[in-house]
Scaffold this motif. Structure first.
Motif, mmCIF file in Angstrom:
data_model
loop_
_atom_site.group_PDB
_atom_site.id
_atom_site.type_symbol
_atom_site.label_atom_id
_atom_site.label_comp_id
_atom_site.label_asym_id
_atom_site.label_seq_id
_atom_site.Cartn_x
_atom_site.Cartn_y
_atom_site.Cartn_z
ATOM 1 N N SER A 1 25.270 71.492 56.733
ATOM 2 C CA SER A 1 24.845 70.151 57.194
ATOM 3 C C SER A 1 25.652 69.055 57.107
ATOM 4 O O SER A 1 26.598 68.971 56.008
ATOM 5 C CB SER A 1 23.391 69.957 56.661
ATOM 6 N N ILE A 2 25.717 68.137 57.843
ATOM 7 C CA ILE A 2 26.493 66.741 58.078
ATOM 8 C C ILE A 2 25.649 65.806 57.711
ATOM 9 O O ILE A 2 24.571 65.394 58.255
ATOM 10 C CB ILE A 2 27.446 66.619 58.934
ATOM 11 N N LYS A 3 26.057 64.596 56.672
ATOM 12 C CA LYS A 3 25.352 63.621 56.455
ATOM 13 C C LYS A 3 25.072 62.784 57.560
ATOM 14 O O LYS A 3 26.130 62.454 58.265
ATOM 15 C CB LYS A 3 26.028 62.923 55.170
ATOM 16 N N THR A 4 23.974 62.109 57.791
ATOM 17 C CA THR A 4 23.830 61.318 58.967
ATOM 18 C C THR A 4 23.079 60.007 58.504
ATOM 19 O O THR A 4 22.418 60.096 57.475
ATOM 20 C CB THR A 4 23.131 62.169 60.133
ATOM 21 N N SER A 5 23.231 58.970 59.393
ATOM 22 C CA SER A 5 22.286 57.870 59.158
ATOM 23 C C SER A 5 22.012 57.210 60.670
ATOM 24 O O SER A 5 22.649 57.594 61.436
ATOM 25 C CB SER A 5 23.346 56.735 58.704
ATOM 26 N N ILE A 6 20.899 56.539 60.616
ATOM 27 C CA ILE A 6 20.332 56.070 61.885
ATOM 28 C C ILE A 6 19.814 54.844 61.768
ATOM 29 O O ILE A 6 19.450 54.225 60.718
ATOM 30 C CB ILE A 6 19.009 56.930 62.179
ATOM 31 N N ALA A 7 20.091 53.685 62.693
ATOM 32 C CA ALA A 7 19.554 52.541 62.803
ATOM 33 C C ALA A 7 19.300 52.128 64.095
ATOM 34 O O ALA A 7 19.609 52.525 65.073
ATOM 35 C CB ALA A 7 20.947 51.628 62.264
ATOM 36 N N SER A 8 18.195 51.067 63.855
ATOM 37 C CA SER A 8 17.691 50.499 65.223
ATOM 38 C C SER A 8 17.510 49.114 65.145
ATOM 39 O O SER A 8 17.071 48.591 63.968
ATOM 40 C CB SER A 8 16.561 51.212 65.894
ATOM 41 N N ARG A 9 17.335 48.216 66.095
ATOM 42 C CA ARG A 9 17.156 46.666 65.949
ATOM 43 C C ARG A 9 15.969 46.454 66.899
ATOM 44 O O ARG A 9 15.654 46.954 68.064
ATOM 45 C CB ARG A 9 18.373 45.901 66.571
ATOM 46 N N VAL A 10 14.919 45.706 66.086
ATOM 47 C CA VAL A 10 13.717 45.389 66.702
ATOM 48 C C VAL A 10 13.431 43.977 66.463
ATOM 49 O O VAL A 10 13.712 43.559 65.350
ATOM 50 C CB VAL A 10 12.532 46.528 66.260
ATOM 51 N N GLY A 11 12.453 43.354 67.220
ATOM 52 C CA GLY A 11 12.025 42.076 66.749
ATOM 53 C C GLY A 11 10.737 42.105 66.092
ATOM 54 O O GLY A 11 9.627 42.744 66.437
ATOM 55 N N VAL A 12 10.288 41.064 65.248
ATOM 56 C CA VAL A 12 9.273 41.162 64.518
ATOM 57 C C VAL A 12 8.207 40.268 65.076
ATOM 58 O O VAL A 12 8.736 38.699 65.137
ATOM 59 C CB VAL A 12 9.406 40.993 63.117
ATOM 60 N N THR A 13 7.162 40.525 65.412
ATOM 61 C CA THR A 13 6.264 39.304 66.237
ATOM 62 C C THR A 13 4.937 39.296 65.406
ATOM 63 O O THR A 13 4.064 38.371 65.754
ATOM 64 C CB THR A 13 5.680 40.208 67.584
ATOM 65 N N GLY A 14 4.843 39.794 64.294
ATOM 66 C CA GLY A 14 3.668 39.445 63.349
ATOM 67 C C GLY A 14 3.681 40.416 61.959
ATOM 68 O O GLY A 14 4.379 40.982 61.803
ATOM 69 N N VAL A 15 2.983 39.981 61.215
ATOM 70 C CA VAL A 15 2.878 40.453 59.882
ATOM 71 C C VAL A 15 1.523 40.874 59.446
ATOM 72 O O VAL A 15 0.698 40.037 59.455
ATOM 73 C CB VAL A 15 3.484 39.686 58.846
ATOM 74 N N ASP A 16 1.200 42.127 59.117
ATOM 75 C CA ASP A 16 -0.090 42.408 58.716
ATOM 76 C C ASP A 16 -0.271 42.635 57.223
ATOM 77 O O ASP A 16 0.525 43.404 56.453
ATOM 78 C CB ASP A 16 -0.468 43.881 59.311
ATOM 79 N N LEU A 17 -1.313 41.688 56.480
ATOM 80 C CA LEU A 17 -1.518 41.482 55.083
ATOM 81 C C LEU A 17 -2.923 42.196 54.712
ATOM 82 O O LEU A 17 -2.973 42.136 53.801
ATOM 83 C CB LEU A 17 -1.379 40.010 54.912
ATOM 84 N N SER A 18 -3.409 43.054 55.660
ATOM 85 C CA SER A 18 -4.741 43.707 55.372
ATOM 86 C C SER A 18 -4.617 44.676 54.272
ATOM 87 O O SER A 18 -5.510 45.048 53.664
ATOM 88 C CB SER A 18 -5.379 44.065 56.831
ATOM 89 N N GLY A 19 -3.423 45.338 54.412
ATOM 90 C CA GLY A 19 -3.394 46.553 53.374
ATOM 91 C C GLY A 19 -2.900 46.331 52.057
ATOM 92 O O GLY A 19 -2.893 45.081 51.749
ATOM 93 N N SER A 20 -2.337 47.291 51.193
ATOM 94 C CA SER A 20 -1.965 47.074 49.785
ATOM 95 C C SER A 20 -0.534 46.423 49.796
ATOM 96 O O SER A 20 -0.183 45.777 48.915
ATOM 97 C CB SER A 20 -2.182 48.434 49.136
ATOM 98 N N SER A 21 0.084 46.623 50.897
ATOM 99 C CA SER A 21 1.428 45.891 50.986
ATOM 100 C C SER A 21 1.645 45.466 52.485
ATOM 101 O O SER A 21 1.174 46.052 53.523
ATOM 102 C CB SER A 21 2.490 46.985 50.771
ATOM 103 N N PRO A 22 2.467 44.529 52.687
ATOM 104 C CA PRO A 22 2.574 43.782 54.042
ATOM 105 C C PRO A 22 3.368 45.106 55.139
ATOM 106 O O PRO A 22 4.126 45.502 54.622
ATOM 107 C CB PRO A 22 3.541 42.708 53.638
#
Length: 241
Positions: free
Chosen positions: A184-205
């Motif tokens: 197996s060869i080591k791989t990495s993955i990345a993507s760019r997305v826009g943040v439209t909100g933050v959910d604070l209802s759980g134990s972590s944002p």
């Protein structure tokens, strides 16, 4: 958002109230203990005095319980402070682009973009896209150019393997790459997305991106939207001229 903030505030208040109740109960019990001790000492048989070691041990136990309650109170304060700092950090991502490193990408308007990297040249590389339920919706084998060491762009137009069009939302890309000897060869993955909100209802944002949510831990880079950066540059140029 208001409900989430209220929930966090209520949780903090509940912890503080619980600590205060414990302290009050301990103080009441300790006062009762002192009253009993004083009464027993006043009425003990002078020829056969009570063993003071037992009372000393009980006093030590009360002291230890008091210290534990004080420690718990300080821990509650630290946890509350840490939670507030994490929430503030999450809120600072609003309106910005973030780079996700856990394979998550956003399909919107018939396009989802990822960048994957190979540590070494590969003989075969398979790209697999899964939906939010973990079901495989698309897969392909990379061409020779996509097997070279380095980074590669991968764009998916939302067409599933069965020919249907996937709905907009969050999808996960996995990359499986093997060398000529089968390792197996080591791989990495990345993507760019826009943040439209933050959910604070759980134990972590959780950051709201498109129609889904991602944890803060999956973010590896935060940038301003291209339009905002361009506007700032244009304004600076205009001011200079």
């Amino acid at each position: 958002m208001t409900d989430a903030v209220s929930s966090a505030a209520n949780s903090t208040a509940a912890n503080a109230s619980k600590t205060a109740t414990s302290s009050k109960s301990l103080a009441s019990n300790f006062q009762t203990f002192l009253t009993l001790l004083t009464t027993q000492l006043q009425n003990q048989d002078p020829t056969s005095p009570m063993d003071s070691n037992q009372f000393t041990q009980q006093l030590v136990m009360y002291s230890q319980v008091e210290q534990q309650i004080d420690t718990n109170s300080k821990l509650d304060s630290l946890i509350s402070l840490s939670g507030n700092q994490t929430s503030n950090l999450a809120m600072s991502y609003l309106g910005k682009n973030v780079v996700l490193s856990d394979g998550t990408g956003q399909l919107y308007g018939g396009s989802a973009d990822w960048t994957y990297g190979l540590a070494n040249g590969a003989k075969a590389t398979t790209l697999t896209v899964k939906d939010s339920n973990g079901n495989v919706v698309y897969s392909k084998t990379a061409d020779s150019a996509g097997n070279t060491a380095g980074t590669h762009d991968f764009k998916w137009d939302g067409t599933k393997n069965n020919g249907e069009t996937a709905s907009d939302g969050l999808y996960t890309l996995t990359v499986s790459s093997t060398a000529a000897d089968g390792t197996s060869i080591k791989t990495s993955i990345a993507s760019r997305v826009g943040v439209t909100g933050v959910d604070l209802s759980g134990s972590s944002p959780q950051l709201i991106v498109g129609t889904g949510e991602v944890p803060l831990s999956s973010v590896s880079l935060v940038t301003l939207p291209v339009s905002s950066s361009s506007s700032s540059s244009s304004s600076s140029s205009s001011s200079s001229s």
